[in-house]
Write a protein that holds these residues in place. Sequence first.
Motif, PDB file in Angstrom:
ATOM      1  N   SER A 104       0.867  -1.179   0.000  1.00 59.59           N
ATOM      2  CA  SER A 104       0.000   0.000   0.000  1.00 59.59           C
ATOM      3  C   SER A 104       0.907   1.233   0.000  1.00 59.59           C
ATOM      4  CB  SER A 104      -0.884   0.008   1.239  1.00 59.59           C
ATOM      5  OG  SER A 104      -0.101   0.286   2.390  1.00 59.59           O
ATOM      6  N   ALA A 105       0.316   2.363  -0.322  1.00 66.70           N
ATOM      7  CA  ALA A 105       1.088   3.616  -0.321  1.00 66.70           C
ATOM      8  C   ALA A 105       1.628   3.882   1.081  1.00 66.70           C
ATOM      9  CB  ALA A 105       0.206   4.766  -0.797  1.00 66.70           C
ATOM     10  N   GLU A 106       0.810   3.564   2.079  1.00 66.59           N
ATOM     11  CA  GLU A 106       1.233   3.801   3.460  1.00 66.59           C
ATOM     12  C   GLU A 106       2.431   2.927   3.819  1.00 66.59           C
ATOM     13  OE1 GLU A 106      -1.276   2.509   6.618  1.00 66.59           O
ATOM     14  OE2 GLU A 106      -0.174   3.665   8.123  1.00 66.59           O
ATOM     15  N   GLU A 107       2.371   1.648   3.418  1.00 63.00           N
ATOM     16  CA  GLU A 107       3.483   0.736   3.720  1.00 63.00           C
ATOM     17  C   GLU A 107       4.765   1.226   3.062  1.00 63.00           C
ATOM     18  OE1 GLU A 107       1.894  -2.979   2.364  1.00 63.00           O
ATOM     19  OE2 GLU A 107       0.507  -3.113   4.058  1.00 63.00           O
ATOM     20  N   LYS A 108       4.646   1.644   1.797  1.00 59.68           N
ATOM     21  CA  LYS A 108       5.833   2.133   1.086  1.00 59.68           C
ATOM     22  C   LYS A 108       6.428   3.333   1.818  1.00 59.68           C
ATOM     23  CE  LYS A 108       4.807   0.547  -3.597  1.00 59.68           C
ATOM     24  NZ  LYS A 108       4.811   0.880  -5.027  1.00 59.68           N
ATOM     25  N   GLN A 109       5.569   4.215   2.267  1.00 60.00           N
ATOM     26  CA  GLN A 109       6.016   5.425   2.958  1.00 60.00           C
ATOM     27  C   GLN A 109       6.687   5.059   4.291  1.00 60.00           C
ATOM     28  OE1 GLN A 109       6.935   8.432   2.876  1.00 60.00           O
ATOM     29  NE2 GLN A 109       6.752   8.712   5.077  1.00 60.00           N
ATOM     30  N   LEU A 110       6.071   4.119   5.025  1.00 57.42           N
ATOM     31  CA  LEU A 110       6.636   3.718   6.314  1.00 57.42           C
ATOM     32  C   LEU A 110       8.014   3.099   6.129  1.00 57.42           C
ATOM     33  CD1 LEU A 110       3.441   2.239   8.019  1.00 57.42           C
ATOM     34  CD2 LEU A 110       4.744   4.203   8.822  1.00 57.42           C
ATOM     35  N   ILE A 111       8.166   2.330   5.060  1.00 55.87           N
ATOM     36  CA  ILE A 111       9.451   1.672   4.813  1.00 55.87           C
ATOM     37  C   ILE A 111      10.499   2.690   4.369  1.00 55.87           C
ATOM     38  CG2 ILE A 111      10.626   0.053   3.263  1.00 55.87           C
ATOM     39  CD1 ILE A 111       8.011  -1.659   3.406  1.00 55.87           C
ATOM     40  N   ALA A 112      10.163   3.439   3.319  1.00 50.31           N
ATOM     41  CA  ALA A 112      11.139   4.396   2.777  1.00 50.31           C
ATOM     42  C   ALA A 112      11.481   5.479   3.800  1.00 50.31           C
ATOM     43  CB  ALA A 112      10.592   5.021   1.495  1.00 50.31           C
ATOM     44  N   GLY A 113      10.463   5.945   4.499  1.00 44.91           N
ATOM     45  CA  GLY A 113      10.659   7.005   5.490  1.00 44.91           C
ATOM     46  C   GLY A 113      11.641   6.595   6.579  1.00 44.91           C
ATOM     47  N   LEU A 114      11.474   5.391   7.076  1.00 41.35           N
ATOM     48  CA  LEU A 114      12.369   4.913   8.130  1.00 41.35           C
ATOM     49  C   LEU A 114      13.762   4.650   7.569  1.00 41.35           C
ATOM     50  CD1 LEU A 114      11.703   4.060  11.201  1.00 41.35           C
ATOM     51  CD2 LEU A 114      12.398   1.826  10.404  1.00 41.35           C
ATOM     52  N   TRP A 115      13.817   4.022   6.388  1.00 44.61           N
ATOM     53  CA  TRP A 115      15.094   3.647   5.801  1.00 44.61           C
ATOM     54  C   TRP A 115      16.000   4.855   5.596  1.00 44.61           C
ATOM     55  CZ3 TRP A 115      17.696  -0.602   5.709  1.00 44.61           C
ATOM     56  CH2 TRP A 115      18.809  -0.738   4.846  1.00 44.61           C
ATOM     57  N   ALA A 116      15.363   5.985   5.251  1.00 42.12           N
ATOM     58  CA  ALA A 116      16.137   7.212   5.015  1.00 42.12           C
ATOM     59  C   ALA A 116      16.918   7.627   6.258  1.00 42.12           C
ATOM     60  CB  ALA A 116      15.199   8.329   4.585  1.00 42.12           C
ATOM     61  N   LYS A 117      16.433   7.208   7.435  1.00 48.78           N
ATOM     62  CA  LYS A 117      17.090   7.610   8.676  1.00 48.78           C
ATOM     63  C   LYS A 117      18.009   6.533   9.242  1.00 48.78           C
ATOM     64  CE  LYS A 117      12.710   9.269  10.052  1.00 48.78           C
ATOM     65  NZ  LYS A 117      11.735   9.496  11.125  1.00 48.78           N
ATOM     66  N   VAL A 118      18.077   5.403   8.577  1.00 49.10           N
ATOM     67  CA  VAL A 118      18.879   4.292   9.094  1.00 49.10           C
ATOM     68  C   VAL A 118      20.360   4.477   8.784  1.00 49.10           C
ATOM     69  CG1 VAL A 118      19.379   1.818   8.781  1.00 49.10           C
ATOM     70  CG2 VAL A 118      17.028   2.584   9.041  1.00 49.10           C
ATOM     71  N   ASN A 119      21.198   4.306   9.813  1.00 49.79           N
ATOM     72  CA  ASN A 119      22.642   4.270   9.596  1.00 49.79           C
ATOM     73  C   ASN A 119      22.960   2.817   9.246  1.00 49.79           C
ATOM     74  OD1 ASN A 119      25.427   3.784  10.034  1.00 49.79           O
ATOM     75  ND2 ASN A 119      25.565   5.584  11.353  1.00 49.79           N
ATOM     76  N   VAL A 120      23.145   2.572   7.956  1.00 53.93           N
ATOM     77  CA  VAL A 120      23.267   1.209   7.456  1.00 53.93           C
ATOM     78  C   VAL A 120      24.450   0.466   8.076  1.00 53.93           C
ATOM     79  CG1 VAL A 120      23.699  -0.176   5.380  1.00 53.93           C
ATOM     80  CG2 VAL A 120      22.039   1.675   5.324  1.00 53.93           C
ATOM     81  N   GLU A 121      25.564   1.184   8.241  1.00 51.80           N
ATOM     82  CA  GLU A 121      26.755   0.531   8.798  1.00 51.80           C
ATOM     83  C   GLU A 121      26.512   0.093  10.242  1.00 51.80           C
ATOM     84  OE1 GLU A 121      30.348   2.679   8.170  1.00 51.80           O
ATOM     85  OE2 GLU A 121      31.531   1.255   9.354  1.00 51.80           O
ATOM     86  N   GLU A 122      25.951   1.007  11.039  1.00 45.01           N
ATOM     87  CA  GLU A 122      25.698   0.718  12.459  1.00 45.01           C
ATOM     88  C   GLU A 122      24.640  -0.360  12.640  1.00 45.01           C
ATOM     89  OE1 GLU A 122      28.626   2.514  13.919  1.00 45.01           O
ATOM     90  OE2 GLU A 122      27.200   1.496  15.250  1.00 45.01           O
ATOM     91  N   CYS A 123      23.506  -0.172  11.988  1.00 41.90           N
ATOM     92  CA  CYS A 123      22.405  -1.123  12.144  1.00 41.90           C
ATOM     93  C   CYS A 123      22.757  -2.494  11.587  1.00 41.90           C
ATOM     94  CB  CYS A 123      21.126  -0.606  11.478  1.00 41.90           C
ATOM     95  SG  CYS A 123      20.295   0.638  12.462  1.00 41.90           S
ATOM     96  N   GLY A 124      23.486  -2.495  10.481  1.00 40.55           N
ATOM     97  CA  GLY A 124      23.891  -3.768   9.881  1.00 40.55           C
ATOM     98  C   GLY A 124      24.823  -4.537  10.806  1.00 40.55           C
ATOM     99  N   ALA A 125      25.802  -3.825  11.339  1.00 42.76           N
ATOM    100  CA  ALA A 125      26.756  -4.459  12.254  1.00 42.76           C
ATOM    101  C   ALA A 125      26.025  -4.992  13.481  1.00 42.76           C
ATOM    102  CB  ALA A 125      27.820  -3.453  12.675  1.00 42.76           C
TER     103      ALA A 125
END
Lengths: 142, 147
Positions: free
Chosen positions: B5-26
């Motif tokens: 849904s549009a809402e799901e896409k927004q929730l995913i993309a919105g959060l991902w934009a704030k994720v520190n990939v290196e930190e969270c991945g580790a």
Amino acid sequence: MVLSASDKSHVKAVFSKIGGQAEEYGSETLERMFAAYPQTKTYFPHFDLGKGSAHVKAHGKKVAAALVEAANHIDDIAGALSKLSDLHAQKLRVDPVNFKLLGQCFLVVVASHQPALLTPEVHASLDKFLCAVGTVLTAKYR
Amino acid sequence: MVHWSAEEKQLIAGLWAKVNVEECGAEALARLLIVYPWTQRFFSNFGNLSSPTAIVGNPKVRAHGKKVLTSFGEAVKNLDNIKGTYSKLSELHCEKLHVDPENFRLLGDILVIVLASHFGRDFTPACQFAWQKLVGVVAHALARKYH
């Protein structure tokens, strides 16, 4: 899977820190479970599952109380939850897979409210504890 | 094909934009190895995994965690074709890496917990729903080419 002495101490520390908010954590766990895993709602056709539902609050309180009881009798979870185990086997018959889903949501609640508390070691212990509780509650299924 | 849904896409993309990939991945990979120690079986060449402290500080764990979560980002960018995105990776995990797909589900659940710890109240039940759905779809896509 056995709870070590340090697992037990981690779990007791978590519930001690959660303290009186256990009921709130219980309700939020259920709210998250119903939202993240809609199939779990099938066990509650008689509940109002809307936001802020009194049914969910009351039931969350019961779930939290059971987890607290298990933590307080962590050396004998089977004994502490024996009646609940009977209930789940004879009456409720919640499919075993759902206990993992509840456990996941409880961990998410703790993580989101108390990230500093849920260190990797504590996370491991709490996950083991929640598995143990699920195992006890499904032990008499067959 | 999975419907978002549009809402799901927004929730995913919105959060991902704030994720520190290196930190969270580790963090996610370290927690996987700590909470489910049997998963260490795939990383015998990573050096010291003898304790939670060793695992968290292990540079190979950090690097690999970053690699894994960076790859996860491809799913976020291609929500409408996650199957295609992971087709080759699925073959790799089956044929070369020999990873039981259950491990993808375990890592997905751990990632959700890591996100919850970073985002607190912002990681709402609706947000958790979207992310549990996403990690499930990714796990499924990675298992899809197994034979």
